[in-house]
Structures are given as structure tokens and as C-alpha cells.
Design a protein around this motif. Structure first.
Motif, mmCIF file in Angstrom:
data_model
loop_
_atom_site.group_PDB
_atom_site.id
_atom_site.type_symbol
_atom_site.label_atom_id
_atom_site.label_comp_id
_atom_site.label_asym_id
_atom_site.label_seq_id
_atom_site.Cartn_x
_atom_site.Cartn_y
_atom_site.Cartn_z
ATOM 1 N N SER A 1 81.279 -23.478 -69.336
ATOM 2 C CA SER A 1 81.339 -22.034 -69.647
ATOM 3 C C SER A 1 79.921 -21.514 -69.866
ATOM 4 O O SER A 1 79.560 -20.468 -69.384
ATOM 5 N N SER A 2 79.062 -22.290 -70.542
ATOM 6 C CA SER A 2 77.703 -21.748 -70.758
ATOM 7 C C SER A 2 76.931 -21.808 -69.445
ATOM 8 O O SER A 2 76.113 -20.946 -69.162
ATOM 9 N N SER A 3 77.264 -22.794 -68.588
ATOM 10 C CA SER A 3 76.577 -22.846 -67.289
ATOM 11 C C SER A 3 76.947 -21.612 -66.481
ATOM 12 O O SER A 3 76.115 -20.968 -65.865
ATOM 13 N N ASP A 4 78.256 -21.236 -66.534
ATOM 14 C CA ASP A 4 78.683 -20.039 -65.787
ATOM 15 C C ASP A 4 77.969 -18.822 -66.351
ATOM 16 O O ASP A 4 77.422 -18.001 -65.655
ATOM 17 N N SER A 5 78.002 -18.714 -67.737
ATOM 18 C CA SER A 5 77.423 -17.491 -68.327
ATOM 19 C C SER A 5 75.907 -17.500 -68.113
ATOM 20 O O SER A 5 75.284 -16.466 -67.959
ATOM 21 N N SER A 6 75.310 -18.724 -68.075
ATOM 22 C CA SER A 6 73.836 -18.703 -67.943
ATOM 23 C C SER A 6 73.442 -18.308 -66.531
ATOM 24 O O SER A 6 72.300 -18.011 -66.264
ATOM 25 N N CYS B 1 69.110 -31.489 -60.084
ATOM 26 C CA CYS B 1 70.064 -30.614 -60.767
ATOM 27 C C CYS B 1 70.931 -31.547 -61.592
ATOM 28 O O CYS B 1 70.635 -32.708 -61.737
ATOM 29 N N CYS B 2 71.982 -31.010 -62.107
ATOM 30 C CA CYS B 2 72.721 -31.915 -62.973
ATOM 31 C C CYS B 2 74.053 -32.284 -62.352
ATOM 32 O O CYS B 2 75.002 -32.615 -63.010
ATOM 33 N N GLN C 1 84.015 -31.551 -63.033
ATOM 34 C CA GLN C 1 83.376 -30.288 -63.473
ATOM 35 C C GLN C 1 81.882 -30.487 -63.661
ATOM 36 O O GLN C 1 81.080 -29.615 -63.331
ATOM 37 N N VAL C 2 81.509 -31.646 -64.167
ATOM 38 C CA VAL C 2 80.083 -31.879 -64.457
ATOM 39 C C VAL C 2 79.280 -31.793 -63.161
ATOM 40 O O VAL C 2 78.149 -31.341 -63.128
ATOM 41 N N LYS C 3 79.911 -32.187 -62.048
ATOM 42 C CA LYS C 3 79.205 -32.132 -60.743
ATOM 43 C C LYS C 3 78.842 -30.686 -60.393
ATOM 44 O O LYS C 3 77.933 -30.445 -59.617
ATOM 45 N N LEU C 4 79.595 -29.727 -60.986
ATOM 46 C CA LEU C 4 79.402 -28.334 -60.562
ATOM 47 C C LEU C 4 78.444 -27.580 -61.486
ATOM 48 O O LEU C 4 78.173 -26.408 -61.277
ATOM 49 N N LEU C 5 77.936 -28.275 -62.531
ATOM 50 C CA LEU C 5 77.041 -27.579 -63.458
ATOM 51 C C LEU C 5 75.821 -27.045 -62.718
ATOM 52 O O LEU C 5 75.253 -27.734 -61.872
ATOM 53 N N SER D 1 83.652 -28.747 -70.994
ATOM 54 C CA SER D 1 84.182 -27.375 -70.927
ATOM 55 C C SER D 1 83.147 -26.393 -71.475
ATOM 56 O O SER D 1 82.889 -25.342 -70.898
ATOM 57 N N GLY D 2 82.512 -26.772 -72.589
ATOM 58 C CA GLY D 2 81.474 -25.897 -73.159
ATOM 59 C C GLY D 2 80.288 -25.772 -72.221
ATOM 60 O O GLY D 2 79.759 -24.693 -72.010
#
Ligand SMILES: CCCC/C=C/CC(=O)SCCNC(=O)CCNC(=O)[C@H](O)C(C)(C)COP(=O)(O)OP(=O)(O)OC[C@H]1O[C@@H](n2cnc3c(N)ncnc32)[C@H](O)[C@@H]1OP(=O)(O)O
Length: 411
Positions: A137-142, A36-37, A66-70, A133-134
Motif C-alpha cells: 500500500s505504501s509502495s502504491d501511494s509512494s 529494484c525490489c 506481491q513483493v515482486k511487484l513493489l 500488505s503495508g
């Protein structure tokens, strides 16, 4: 070759996370968990300037966490970008010798870092925070349903916002009303621009759905008078106008207008704040302010004389001359005109090629150009908004609007 480098980068990330090759990563650089990322960010001793312009040290550290949570792997290009921005933000310009030609993974990393040139640490830190941040947000929406190939970035009522191929498209979506701009639409366009400025796209496009690009301000905006009265309405409209135009002045990425049809009023005047204006040969450009008892806005009282000279600007802004696409091109308002039959295909092919250019270079180049006169543009915007606040209370303006609705007068 790119596939090879891509596989190597994935391998680098996995090895780095497994700790088998800490040497592959500079001390403190985040590493990727396999599969994962999520980035494992060791405790960082960041000596980053406390007088942060933009993102602070705390923002920077939060971004790393935050990157850890992607939820999704952002892809190798983005990982190299994250790496490069991290190095630039913590160590400044690339300061190591270029790896050998067969040392593919370190060479890719070196090139990504070196491509940032003399980007200031503060800017690199801000860009890192924005990129994460982008991604977040796209990770959440995806993680929600993916409706179609285009990733819809947010649900709005009056615009459709999609992002694909490095391009975020904001489409005005009131075709039955010629994409006339209601108060809600102004707000949603500002929200969409804010989201686009922070997502992982390279360029942002504004266009219209239907046969019109936009017929400008929705004249019903002047009919719903609040209990506080017309003065309050005029004041609130001036604030809305100033904020709306301000979001174009401050937009940090390359901004492109794809003018798919006739454009009226404010949809024409803000074109002077775009970086590219591509138009179909069906488009016309009309700023009928005097007809409506109003005055120029969108910074056009400053940008249009600069773009086309004072006489041509006066003919448009004072006397309301409607330009054809060819005339708008000849006067410098439009970058290029395309035959309507091939407009969309040609324009989007061009834009997809542009969106593959180095994102930071595009963004920094845009910001260098805009920074030359950003203060001036905000001052012009404030002046134009306060004059319009008075104009909207004038009998000339009220009569013109009543004429429109009584179908006595169309433009
Ligand atoms: C708070 C910020 C303020 C910022 C201030 C900005 C200044 C400006 O933008 S000034 C310019 C304002 N725009 C206009 O004055 C254009 C008015 N519209 C027209 O003149 C004609 O509609 C137009 C020439 C654009 C198109 O004519 P047609 O092709 O004949 O179409 P219709 O007139 O039948 O339009 C279809 C439908 O849409 C409604 N419409 C179109 N434009 C507007 C508008 N700007 N405001 C409100 N409604 C608009 C039109 O009334 C028709 O509605 P229906 O009759 O209900 O179908």
C-alpha cells in the motif's frame, strides 16, 4: 558497521538474484532483482498448515508474489525482516548455528531470524502478509506525488494521517470545533486505525490539532434525526460506538495518545485502551456523562475502576469530576505529564526512540497483554453501547443536548 552490513545485504540480494550464490539463500527463499525490489520467488513447495490461524498458505504465497511487484526497495531492515519472517513461517524457530563474526551478511540474517524466538509459524506467516500488505500500500501511494517529508498515507477529511520514522500519526483535525467527533470522524478514525495496523510503522499515535485534544462526541450527532426516527438513530449510534471502541480493543500495535490539550467524553474513556498516554500539563480530563443524561462508554466502566480504583472512577464517571493532567497522572490514567512548552519536542523524541525497538517484539508484547482480557473488553463495550442506546432516547439526555445548543449550559 550497519553501512557495511547494508551494502553486503544489497550485494547478497543481487548475487542471489543473479543465481551466482544460490547457496547464500536457503532453498525456496525469495531473491531480489538488482536495481529494484522485485523478488523472484521460485516455485515454493510450502507445507504450511492448512488450518491457518490468520493468514492462509494462499495469503502467504500471494504476499510473496506481491513483493515482486513493489516499486521501491523497502530497505535492508525490511528485507531482513521479510527474510526472518519467511524462515520462521516455513521452518519455525531459528535452527542453525550462528555464523562466524566475519560472515557479516549471514550473521545479520541469522540474527534477524533468531530474534523472532519461538514466534509461532502462523503468527510469522500473518506478520509476513501484514508487512507485505503495508509495503504494497505504501509502495502504491509512494508512486503518487510525495507532498512533503511526511508520507501522507490516505486523504481523509476530518483527520490527517502521516507516517514517518516508524510512527503513524493520526491527528484529529477539526480545531475550530475542539476536535468534536462527528459520525464521519468516527468512521475515518476507524479507517485510519485499520490502515495503521497494516502499514510498516512500529507504533501508532493519536493526537489533536489545535488547543484541544478532543471535546468528545459532537452533540450535533444527535440533531440530524433520520426519517426512520429517533429509535433508529439511537440504534445506529450504538452500533457506531461499539465498532469505534472495538477498533481500539483490537488494535494490534502499540497505541499512544499524545494529549495536546483538554479532553472530554469518549476521547477520555478510550484512553484506558491505549498503551501510553502522554499529556501536556494544559490537558484536562472530563467525563460529564451524568450532566448529559448519559453513561460511561469506551470500556471505562471496567477499565477506570481497574486503573484508578472504584472511588476515583466513580468521581469521574458518575459525578463528572474534571481532572487536571497531574490528577490524571496520579490516578494512573496518564503515563507522564510534560510542561506544555517542551511537550511536543520531548514526546516525539521519546516516541522516535521507541519506534526503533524490534517491531515484532513490541507487537507481540502488546498482544500478550491485550489478549488477557480482550473478550471481557468486548463484552463490556457491548453492554455500555446497549445501555447508551436507551439513554440517548431519555428526556434527561435530550434536555442536556438542547441546553448545550441553547448556550444555557457548557461543561
Ligand atoms: C456515536 C458515538 C457516541 C459516543 C458518546 C460519547 C459521549 C461523549 O463524548 S459525552 C461528551 C460530549 N462533549 C461535550 O458535551 C462538550 C461540549 N462542548 C463544550 O462544553 C464546550 O465547547 C467546551 C467546554 C468543550 C469548550 O468550550 P469553549 O472553549 O468555550 O469553546 P466553544 O464552546 O466556543 O467551542 C468552539 C466551537 O466548537 C463547538 N463545540 C465544541 N465542543 C463541541 C461538541 N462536543 N459538540 C458540538 N460542538 C462542539 C462549539 O459549539 C463552538 O462552535 P461555534 O459556536 O459554532 O463556534
Amino acid at each position: 558497521m550497519a553501512g557495511v552490513v547494508g551494502r553486503l545485504i544489497r550485494c547478497w540480494c543481487r548475487r542471489a538474484v543473479a543465481g551466482r550464490s544460490r547457496s547464500a539463500l536457503p532453498s525456496g527463499h525469495p531473491a531480489l532483482h538488482p536495481g529494484c525490489c522485485s523478488l523472484k520467488v521460485p516455485a515454493l513447495q510450502l507445507h504450511v498448515s492448512k488450518t491457518a490461524m490468520g493468514a492462509s498458505q494462499k495469503d502467504f504465497e500471494n504476499a510473496m508474489n506481491q513483493v515482486k511487484l513493489l516499486k521501491e526497495d523497502p530497505g535492508n531492515e525490511v528485507k531482513l525482516k521479510l527474510y526472518a519472517l519467511y524462515k520462521q513461517a516455513t521452518e519455525g524457530p531459528c535452527n542453525t548455528p550462528k555464523p562466524g563474526v566475519f560472515d557479516l551478511i549471514n550473521k545479520a540474517k541469522w540474527e534477524a531470524w533468531n530474534a523472532l524466538g519461538s514466534l509461532p509459524k502462523e503468527t510469522a506467516r500473518q506478520n509476513y502478509v501484514d508487512l507485505v500488505s503495508g509495503l504494497s500500500s505504501s509502495s502504491d501511494s509512494s508512486s503518487q506525488a510525495k507532498p512533503e517529508a511526511d508520507r501522507k498515507q490516505a486523504e481523509y477529511e476530518t483527520v490527517v494521517m502521516t507516517s514517518e520514522d516508524g510512527i503513524t500519526k493520526i491527528m484529529l483535525n477539526r480545531p475550530a470545533k475542539k476536535n468534536a467527533l462527528t459520525e464521519q470522524m468516527y468512521q475515518e478514525i476507524m479507517l485510519a486505525l485499520e490502515a495503521a495496523s497494516k502499514d510498516d510503522s512500529t507504533i501508532t499515535v493519536l493526537t489533536g490539532n489545535g488547543d484541544y485534544y478532543s471535546s468528545g462526541n459532537d452533540l450535533t450527532n444527535f440533531t440530524n434525526i433520520p426519517p426512520e426516527g429517533v429509535e433508529a438513530k439511537a440504534k445506529n449510534s450504538a452500533i457506531l460506538l461499539r465498532n469505534f471502541v472495538g477498533s481500539f480493543i483490537d488494535f494490534p500495535k502499540p497505541l499512544v495518545a499524545v494529549v495536546n490539550g483538554p479532553a472530554v467524553g469518549i476521547s477520555v474513556t478510550v484512553l484506558g485502551l491505549f498503551d501510553l498516554v502522554y499529556a501536556t500539563d494544559r490537558a484536562t480530563f472530563h467525563t460529564p456523562f451524568s450532566h448529559l443524561g448519559q453513561t460511561p462508554e469506551g470500556c471505562s466502566s471496567y477499565t477506570f475502576p481497574k486503573i484508578m480504583g472504584p472511588a476515583k472512577a466513580a468521581e469521574m464517571l458518575i459525578f463528572g469530576k474534571k481532572l487536571t493532567a497531574g490528577e490524571a497522572y496520579a490516578q494512573g490514567l496518564v503515563t507522564e505529564v510534560f510542561p506544555d512548552s517542551t511537550f511536543q519536542k520531548e514526546v516525539w523524541t521519546r516516541l522516535k526512540a521507541y519506534s526503533k525497538l524490534p517491531q515484532n517484539a513490541l507487537r507481540i508484547s502488546k498482544q500478550i497483554i491485550r489478549s488477557q482480557e480482550k473478550e471481557k473488553l468486548h463484552a463490556v463495550n457491548a453492554k455500555e453501547s446497549s445501555i447508551l442506546q436507551e439513554r440517548w432516547l431519555s428526556s434527561e439526555c435530550m434536555n442536556a443536548i438542547m441546553n448545550f445548543f441553547s448556550q444555557k449550559a457548557k461543561l
